[in-house]
Design an enzyme around this catalytic site. Sequence first.
Site, mmCIF file in Angstrom:
data_model
loop_
_atom_site.group_PDB
_atom_site.id
_atom_site.type_symbol
_atom_site.label_atom_id
_atom_site.label_comp_id
_atom_site.label_asym_id
_atom_site.label_seq_id
_atom_site.Cartn_x
_atom_site.Cartn_y
_atom_site.Cartn_z
ATOM 1 N N ASP A 254 -53.691 -16.492 -36.697
ATOM 2 C CA ASP A 254 -54.491 -16.309 -35.479
ATOM 3 C C ASP A 254 -54.250 -14.894 -34.965
ATOM 4 O O ASP A 254 -53.206 -14.611 -34.379
ATOM 5 C CB ASP A 254 -54.079 -17.355 -34.434
ATOM 6 N N VAL A 255 -55.223 -14.002 -35.203
ATOM 7 C CA VAL A 255 -55.093 -12.608 -34.795
ATOM 8 C C VAL A 255 -55.738 -12.440 -33.421
ATOM 9 O O VAL A 255 -56.965 -12.480 -33.287
ATOM 10 C CB VAL A 255 -55.755 -11.657 -35.811
ATOM 11 N N GLY A 256 -54.902 -12.286 -32.400
ATOM 12 C CA GLY A 256 -55.398 -12.061 -31.053
ATOM 13 C C GLY A 256 -55.365 -10.584 -30.707
ATOM 14 O O GLY A 256 -54.886 -9.758 -31.488
ATOM 15 N N THR B 253 -53.538 -9.118 -28.534
ATOM 16 C CA THR B 253 -52.181 -8.653 -28.257
ATOM 17 C C THR B 253 -51.176 -9.169 -29.278
ATOM 18 O O THR B 253 -50.294 -8.427 -29.715
ATOM 19 C CB THR B 253 -51.743 -9.108 -26.845
ATOM 20 N N GLY C 33 -65.381 -17.172 -29.469
ATOM 21 C CA GLY C 33 -64.308 -16.612 -30.280
ATOM 22 C C GLY C 33 -63.658 -17.649 -31.180
ATOM 23 O O GLY C 33 -63.603 -18.840 -30.858
ATOM 24 N N ALA C 34 -63.141 -17.179 -32.307
ATOM 25 C CA ALA C 34 -62.531 -18.077 -33.285
ATOM 26 C C ALA C 34 -61.348 -18.837 -32.700
ATOM 27 O O ALA C 34 -61.123 -20.010 -33.021
ATOM 28 C CB ALA C 34 -62.088 -17.266 -34.504
ATOM 29 N N ASP C 35 -60.568 -18.187 -31.833
ATOM 30 C CA ASP C 35 -59.437 -18.867 -31.219
ATOM 31 C C ASP C 35 -59.887 -19.975 -30.282
ATOM 32 O O ASP C 35 -59.254 -21.037 -30.196
ATOM 33 C CB ASP C 35 -58.550 -17.868 -30.472
ATOM 34 N N THR D 20 -54.365 -12.191 -23.703
ATOM 35 C CA THR D 20 -54.954 -10.986 -23.123
ATOM 36 C C THR D 20 -55.978 -11.379 -22.068
ATOM 37 O O THR D 20 -56.098 -10.746 -21.021
ATOM 38 C CB THR D 20 -55.616 -10.136 -24.220
ATOM 39 N N THR E 144 -42.180 -3.912 -2.798
ATOM 40 C CA THR E 144 -43.389 -3.710 -3.601
ATOM 41 C C THR E 144 -43.419 -4.599 -4.833
ATOM 42 O O THR E 144 -44.448 -5.202 -5.156
ATOM 43 C CB THR E 144 -43.503 -2.228 -4.015
#
Length: 267
Positions: free
Chosen positions: A18-20, A22, A117-119, A142, A194
């Site tokens: 699974d290529v995402g 990030t 998307g494929a995911d 992401t 902050t």
Amino acid sequence: MAVSQGEKNGEKSVLAVDVGNTTTRLGLFAGGELMSTWELTTRERLTVDEARMKLAQALAMMGEPLPAESILACVVPTLTDVWRSALAATCGSRPLVVGPGLKTGVRMRYDDPSEVGADRVADVVAAREAYGAPVLVVDLGTTTNFEVVDGEGAFAGGIIAPGVALGARSLSAAAARLPMIELRAPAAVIGRNTRSAMQSGVVLGEVARIDGLLDAIADEMGCQPPVVITGDGSAAMAALLRHNAKVDDTLTLRGLWHLWGSNRREC
């Protein structure tokens, strides 16, 4: 590493990738069981040889047999052919690639199914298989994706929003005096410095957005389906949500294995 190509304990092994945007996740299956997982940072530029080396290193670290077959989901178009070639060389057979022409067994109610998307497809397949229908999936990466499976088991659509890490980076990049922060919940909603103020806005803001969108989806559906959460930091996020969400870190990989099973072919 002494291995028998394609088998473990007599069972054919399958590598799911699974290529995402990030993170790239790998899962090695044998006989339907997820034997090992591995995560890599997704690089914007990658050669086939580099991808092959990463695969070899990951499989060696897993200590698992070389897979005979593979399936790929890639949301980075420039990397699809790279990983396709690397998997073919590693496994000795062409990988299945999630996209047009691959059978999913899921009816798509999206206006243009090719945009999904494929995911997201893998998430829907796995969630329906494991949790039935209807079901809602929240995938943290992401982007924060919501996938809606209706009572008939169809993909009804979903929501795509900026992910929590992307929100933090954008805030720091756009405002010169705002630092990068650790993505964790602050001790109080009202920040007294902050960093804690940013953590409240980014992390607790994401929690409020997810809870609010889950309410809105349930109102539109007319029911409250079970919620499954997966992806980066899913356990920590689930602990903060008002909704009861089942954490399933391997959902996408198991969806890829189911897709491989329904599209398997003889090598």
